[in-house]
Design a protein around this motif. Sequence first.
Motif, PDB file in Angstrom:
ATOM      1  N   TYR A  37       0.830  -1.211   0.000  1.00 41.14           N
ATOM      2  CA  TYR A  37       0.000   0.000   0.000  1.00 41.14           C
ATOM      3  C   TYR A  37       0.862   1.257   0.000  1.00 41.14           C
ATOM      4  N   ARG A  38       1.945   1.246   0.770  1.00 40.81           N
ATOM      5  CA  ARG A  38       2.848   2.402   0.764  1.00 40.81           C
ATOM      6  C   ARG A  38       3.446   2.612  -0.631  1.00 40.81           C
ATOM      7  N   ALA A  39       3.735   1.518  -1.337  1.00 41.72           N
ATOM      8  CA  ALA A  39       4.262   1.638  -2.701  1.00 41.72           C
ATOM      9  C   ALA A  39       3.234   2.305  -3.610  1.00 41.72           C
ATOM     10  N   SER A  40       1.949   1.972  -3.426  1.00 42.73           N
ATOM     11  CA  SER A  40       0.910   2.603  -4.243  1.00 42.73           C
ATOM     12  C   SER A  40       0.821   4.095  -3.947  1.00 42.73           C
ATOM     13  N   ALA A  41       1.060   4.499  -2.687  1.00 38.77           N
ATOM     14  CA  ALA A  41       1.038   5.923  -2.338  1.00 38.77           C
ATOM     15  C   ALA A  41       2.190   6.662  -3.013  1.00 38.77           C
ATOM     16  N   ARG A  42       3.363   6.034  -3.050  1.00 34.73           N
ATOM     17  CA  ARG A  42       4.498   6.670  -3.737  1.00 34.73           C
ATOM     18  C   ARG A  42       4.229   6.803  -5.231  1.00 34.73           C
ATOM     19  N   PHE A  43       3.591   5.786  -5.802  1.00 35.30           N
ATOM     20  CA  PHE A  43       3.249   5.868  -7.218  1.00 35.30           C
ATOM     21  C   PHE A  43       2.220   6.964  -7.463  1.00 35.30           C
ATOM     22  N   SER A  44       1.263   7.116  -6.559  1.00 31.81           N
ATOM     23  CA  SER A  44       0.262   8.182  -6.684  1.00 31.81           C
ATOM     24  C   SER A  44       0.928   9.554  -6.636  1.00 31.81           C
ATOM     25  N   ARG A  45       1.924   9.710  -5.785  1.00 30.23           N
ATOM     26  CA  ARG A  45       2.635  10.994  -5.690  1.00 30.23           C
ATOM     27  C   ARG A  45       3.338  11.318  -6.997  1.00 30.23           C
ATOM     28  N   ARG A  46       3.997  10.321  -7.589  1.00 30.55           N
ATOM     29  CA  ARG A  46       4.660  10.558  -8.867  1.00 30.55           C
ATOM     30  C   ARG A  46       3.648  10.838  -9.970  1.00 30.55           C
ATOM     31  N   ALA A  52       0.705  12.245  -9.678  1.00 25.67           N
ATOM     32  CA  ALA A  52       0.107  13.572  -9.521  1.00 25.67           C
ATOM     33  C   ALA A  52       1.134  14.689  -9.653  1.00 25.67           C
ATOM     34  N   ASP A  53       2.453  14.329  -9.582  1.00 27.22           N
ATOM     35  CA  ASP A  53       3.516  15.329  -9.671  1.00 27.22           C
ATOM     36  C   ASP A  53       3.263  16.455  -8.665  1.00 27.22           C
ATOM     37  N   THR A  54       3.197  16.081  -7.397  1.00 33.48           N
ATOM     38  CA  THR A  54       2.818  17.009  -6.342  1.00 33.48           C
ATOM     39  C   THR A  54       3.918  17.131  -5.294  1.00 33.48           C
ATOM     40  N   HIS A  55       3.889  18.243  -4.560  1.00 33.21           N
ATOM     41  CA  HIS A  55       4.825  18.436  -3.457  1.00 33.21           C
ATOM     42  C   HIS A  55       4.374  17.683  -2.209  1.00 33.21           C
ATOM     43  N   LEU A  56       3.131  17.203  -2.193  1.00 34.29           N
ATOM     44  CA  LEU A  56       2.633  16.440  -1.048  1.00 34.29           C
ATOM     45  C   LEU A  56       3.424  15.146  -0.915  1.00 34.29           C
ATOM     46  N   THR A  57       3.681  14.737   0.307  1.00 39.11           N
ATOM     47  CA  THR A  57       4.489  13.545   0.539  1.00 39.11           C
ATOM     48  C   THR A  57       3.673  12.278   0.331  1.00 39.11           C
ATOM     49  N   ALA A  58       4.382  11.182   0.070  1.00 37.65           N
ATOM     50  CA  ALA A  58       3.709   9.888  -0.060  1.00 37.65           C
ATOM     51  C   ALA A  58       3.059   9.482   1.256  1.00 37.65           C
ATOM     52  N   THR A  59       3.678   9.872   2.375  1.00 37.25           N
ATOM     53  CA  THR A  59       3.099   9.562   3.680  1.00 37.25           C
ATOM     54  C   THR A  59       1.755  10.242   3.856  1.00 37.25           C
ATOM     55  N   TYR A  60       1.660  11.500   3.450  1.00 34.97           N
ATOM     56  CA  TYR A  60       0.392  12.219   3.538  1.00 34.97           C
ATOM     57  C   TYR A  60      -0.660  11.580   2.646  1.00 34.97           C
ATOM     58  N   LEU A  61      -0.290  11.224   1.420  1.00 38.16           N
ATOM     59  CA  LEU A  61      -1.254  10.606   0.506  1.00 38.16           C
ATOM     60  C   LEU A  61      -1.699   9.246   1.028  1.00 38.16           C
ATOM     61  N   ALA A  62      -0.795   8.511   1.660  1.00 41.62           N
ATOM     62  CA  ALA A  62      -1.180   7.220   2.239  1.00 41.62           C
ATOM     63  C   ALA A  62      -2.239   7.419   3.317  1.00 41.62           C
TER      64      ALA A  62
END
Length: 463
Positions: A321-330, A332-342
């Motif tokens: 699941y954390r890997a999916s959050a990192r992929f979502s961050r890439r 969206a090309d956002t400054h928000l962290t993968a931890t926040y999106l998770a």
Amino acid sequence: MVTTPRWRHAGRVALAVTLSLGASAGVATAHSGGLGGTGRDPIAVPMWLFLLTGGGVVGVSFLLASFVTDRRLIDAIHDWRRPLPTPGRLLRAAARLGALALLVAAVVVGYVGPGTGVRSLTILVVWVGWWGGYVATTYLVGNTWPTLNPFRTLAAPLPSLNRPYPDRLGAWPSVAGLLLLVWIEVMTPLADDPRLLATVLVAYTGVTLAGTVVVGEEAWFDRVDPLARAFRLYGYLAPLTVESGRLRLRLPGADLPETAFEGQDDVAFVVTLLFVTTYDGFVATGLWAGVARAVVGVGAPPTALYLGAYLAGAALFYLAYRASARFSRRGADTHLTATYLARRFAPALLPIAAGYHLAHNFSSVLVLAPTLSVVAAAPLSPPPSPPQLAGLPTWFGGLELACVLLGHLVAVWVAHATAYDVFPSRLQAVRSQYGVTAVMVGYTMLSLWIVAEPYVAPPFIAT
């Protein structure tokens, strides 16, 4: 446009989820199996086509949801409310005392009553009435556990030392508690032994009362007790809620897009809740039975195999699941962290957990509910043999599959609404969902496979 490498990464994320679930095996009583075993007719189409169709439904639902880009419409859907009459104090008090009486009866009958398995009131009350039936009401109707919780009723009049709860622990004790409860369930014949189940109830009560005395009632049930936390999270999905002391009707899951978890401990609890709802089903498949026999056959200790697979599966599920959050961050090309999106997208997993819980327990509740009523009328007398779960009508299996799919479709919408609550750009909102959607497609296919597989008694089960 999404580039090919990103799609390959999405495929790796989905594969990681599938592998993590495949690793999440252990020896299990699998309450539905322990209550008689389940049987279903084989599906009429090739399994690969069936699974691809199910995954495709989720993928298409993501594409359709992507066309809903009007933020005012999304907000209007999730802000819809209707007031309802609020139950009075007398009714709440009566319900609280009734739940406490049921707990006492389950413990007493577990020690002195006759029968094993579905001939015991204790077994039927806990696994059919409570785990199968009541838990479903927490996400289908509303979370009434704060009122009914018999453990909290017992703890309320006790004095408290009010020791400060260590903030560094967060909600991690509830994660460990949930894993421990399921481990006890799968390593012992709780679905067949009323005395053992009554002992577990007494032990759980003792630990709960001791914990509330040390750190206080609020801290214990808010951050430590796994049952209270699970039902509170399921309640976010329910159509009934209490706001400002008033009962209100809303659309199911309406508050999930705006729900922001505070830390990774909350995320881990949701992922663990999803993990354990799949766990019982997976270990009751022929694939796991074959793997377990082969590994133990070459000399591996069963307990070490099961414990290692159990903990590794939970960890891999969280990492996937954390890997999916990192992929979502890439994406969206956002400054928000993968931890926040998770933390923001984790609530979208709750409809999946609820759908699979309903699918896993649906047939057991329907078939054994009449037996529960007979046993409840004469709890100390041996009842007639209960009906077996084998030979269920075909439509039972169809409804189980529908529960799995419906949970995933709701999850897709929640993730979509969450993305529009987080990102100002529509393109960012759509791209941010790639990771979680890949997870959902892979998990849909695995869940459908588990539900469609015939029940096979897990090997090396505790007896």
